[in-house]
Design a protein around this motif. Sequence first.
Motif, PDB file in Angstrom:
ATOM      1  N   SER A 195      66.455  35.492  84.258  1.00  0.00           N
ATOM      2  CA  SER A 195      67.729  35.580  83.552  1.00  0.00           C
ATOM      3  C   SER A 195      68.278  34.170  83.309  1.00  0.00           C
ATOM      4  CB  SER A 195      68.725  36.384  84.381  1.00  0.00           C
ATOM      5  OG  SER A 195      69.953  36.478  83.724  1.00  0.00           O
ATOM      6  N   PRO A 196      68.843  33.912  82.121  1.00  0.00           N
ATOM      7  CA  PRO A 196      69.380  32.581  81.837  1.00  0.00           C
ATOM      8  C   PRO A 196      70.573  32.241  82.730  1.00  0.00           C
ATOM      9  CG  PRO A 196      69.297  33.927  79.837  1.00  0.00           C
ATOM     10  CD  PRO A 196      68.940  34.804  80.978  1.00  0.00           C
ATOM     11  N   ILE A 197      70.676  30.961  83.080  1.00  0.00           N
ATOM     12  CA  ILE A 197      71.795  30.465  83.876  1.00  0.00           C
ATOM     13  C   ILE A 197      72.882  30.011  82.908  1.00  0.00           C
ATOM     14  CG2 ILE A 197      72.529  28.717  85.532  1.00  0.00           C
ATOM     15  CD1 ILE A 197      69.620  28.647  86.547  1.00  0.00           C
ATOM     16  N   VAL A 198      74.113  30.444  83.158  1.00  0.00           N
ATOM     17  CA  VAL A 198      75.244  30.036  82.328  1.00  0.00           C
ATOM     18  C   VAL A 198      76.231  29.236  83.176  1.00  0.00           C
ATOM     19  CG1 VAL A 198      75.075  31.893  80.636  1.00  0.00           C
ATOM     20  CG2 VAL A 198      76.397  32.251  82.698  1.00  0.00           C
TER      21      VAL A 198
ATOM     22  N   ARG B  32      74.888  28.058  78.088  1.00  0.00           N
ATOM     23  CA  ARG B  32      73.618  28.265  78.782  1.00  0.00           C
ATOM     24  C   ARG B  32      73.037  26.914  79.201  1.00  0.00           C
ATOM     25  NH1 ARG B  32      70.058  33.095  76.771  1.00  0.00           N
ATOM     26  NH2 ARG B  32      71.688  34.606  76.347  1.00  0.00           N
ATOM     27  N   MET B  33      72.154  26.971  80.159  1.00  0.00           N
ATOM     28  CA  MET B  33      71.518  25.760  80.644  1.00  0.00           C
ATOM     29  C   MET B  33      70.740  25.077  79.519  1.00  0.00           C
ATOM     30  SD  MET B  33      69.396  25.335  84.108  1.00  0.00           S
ATOM     31  CE  MET B  33      67.778  24.676  83.934  1.00  0.00           C
ATOM     32  N   SER B  34      70.071  25.836  78.680  1.00  0.00           N
ATOM     33  CA  SER B  34      69.296  25.258  77.580  1.00  0.00           C
ATOM     34  C   SER B  34      70.204  24.511  76.595  1.00  0.00           C
ATOM     35  CB  SER B  34      68.501  26.346  76.862  1.00  0.00           C
ATOM     36  OG  SER B  34      69.366  27.344  76.357  1.00  0.00           O
ATOM     37  N   GLU B  35      71.397  25.027  76.356  1.00  0.00           N
ATOM     38  CA  GLU B  35      72.333  24.351  75.456  1.00  0.00           C
ATOM     39  C   GLU B  35      72.803  23.029  76.052  1.00  0.00           C
ATOM     40  OE1 GLU B  35      74.539  28.091  73.267  1.00  0.00           O
ATOM     41  OE2 GLU B  35      75.187  27.543  75.296  1.00  0.00           O
TER      42      GLU B  35
ATOM     43  N   TYR C  33      73.757  24.148  89.983  1.00  0.00           N
ATOM     44  CA  TYR C  33      73.660  25.602  90.151  1.00  0.00           C
ATOM     45  C   TYR C  33      73.398  25.974  91.612  1.00  0.00           C
ATOM     46  CZ  TYR C  33      71.576  30.256  89.960  1.00  0.00           C
ATOM     47  OH  TYR C  33      71.263  31.575  90.194  1.00  0.00           O
TER      48      TYR C  33
ATOM     49  N   LYS D 228      73.706  33.382  87.019  1.00  0.00           N
ATOM     50  CA  LYS D 228      72.770  33.991  86.088  1.00  0.00           C
ATOM     51  C   LYS D 228      73.494  35.097  85.327  1.00  0.00           C
ATOM     52  CE  LYS D 228      68.418  33.041  88.281  1.00  0.00           C
ATOM     53  NZ  LYS D 228      67.094  33.570  88.515  1.00  0.00           N
ATOM     54  N   ILE D 229      73.057  35.356  84.113  1.00  0.00           N
ATOM     55  CA  ILE D 229      73.656  36.427  83.332  1.00  0.00           C
ATOM     56  C   ILE D 229      73.430  37.755  84.032  1.00  0.00           C
ATOM     57  CG2 ILE D 229      73.504  37.699  81.161  1.00  0.00           C
ATOM     58  CD1 ILE D 229      73.050  35.030  79.755  1.00  0.00           C
TER      59      ILE D 229
END
Length: 72
Positions: free
Chosen positions: A45-48, A9-12, A27, A37-38
Motif C-alpha cells: 500500500s502506498p505511504i502518504v 504520496r511518497m512517490s510525489e 515514516y 499507509k493508505i
Amino acid sequence: MEFPKPIMRMSELMEMGFPEEYLLRAYRDKNQTFASKINPAKKNSPIVFDTEGLEKWWSRQISAQVRAMPRR
C-alpha cells in the motif's frame, strides 16, 4: 518549503527531490503522527504524508542536528 497538496504520496515527494531513505526514516520514526499507509493491511500500500506534519518533523530534525554540532 511550500508543498502543492496537503496530503502527498511518497512517490510525489520523491519527485520533488526528497530522498527515499529520508522519507522512510520519517515514516518509521516511532513518534511521528503524519505518515501512514493508505491501507495498512496491504503490504504494498502506498505511504502518504501530511505535508504540514512532515515539515514540522523536518524542522525538528534540523534543530536537533544543529544542537548536536560541536561548539568551538
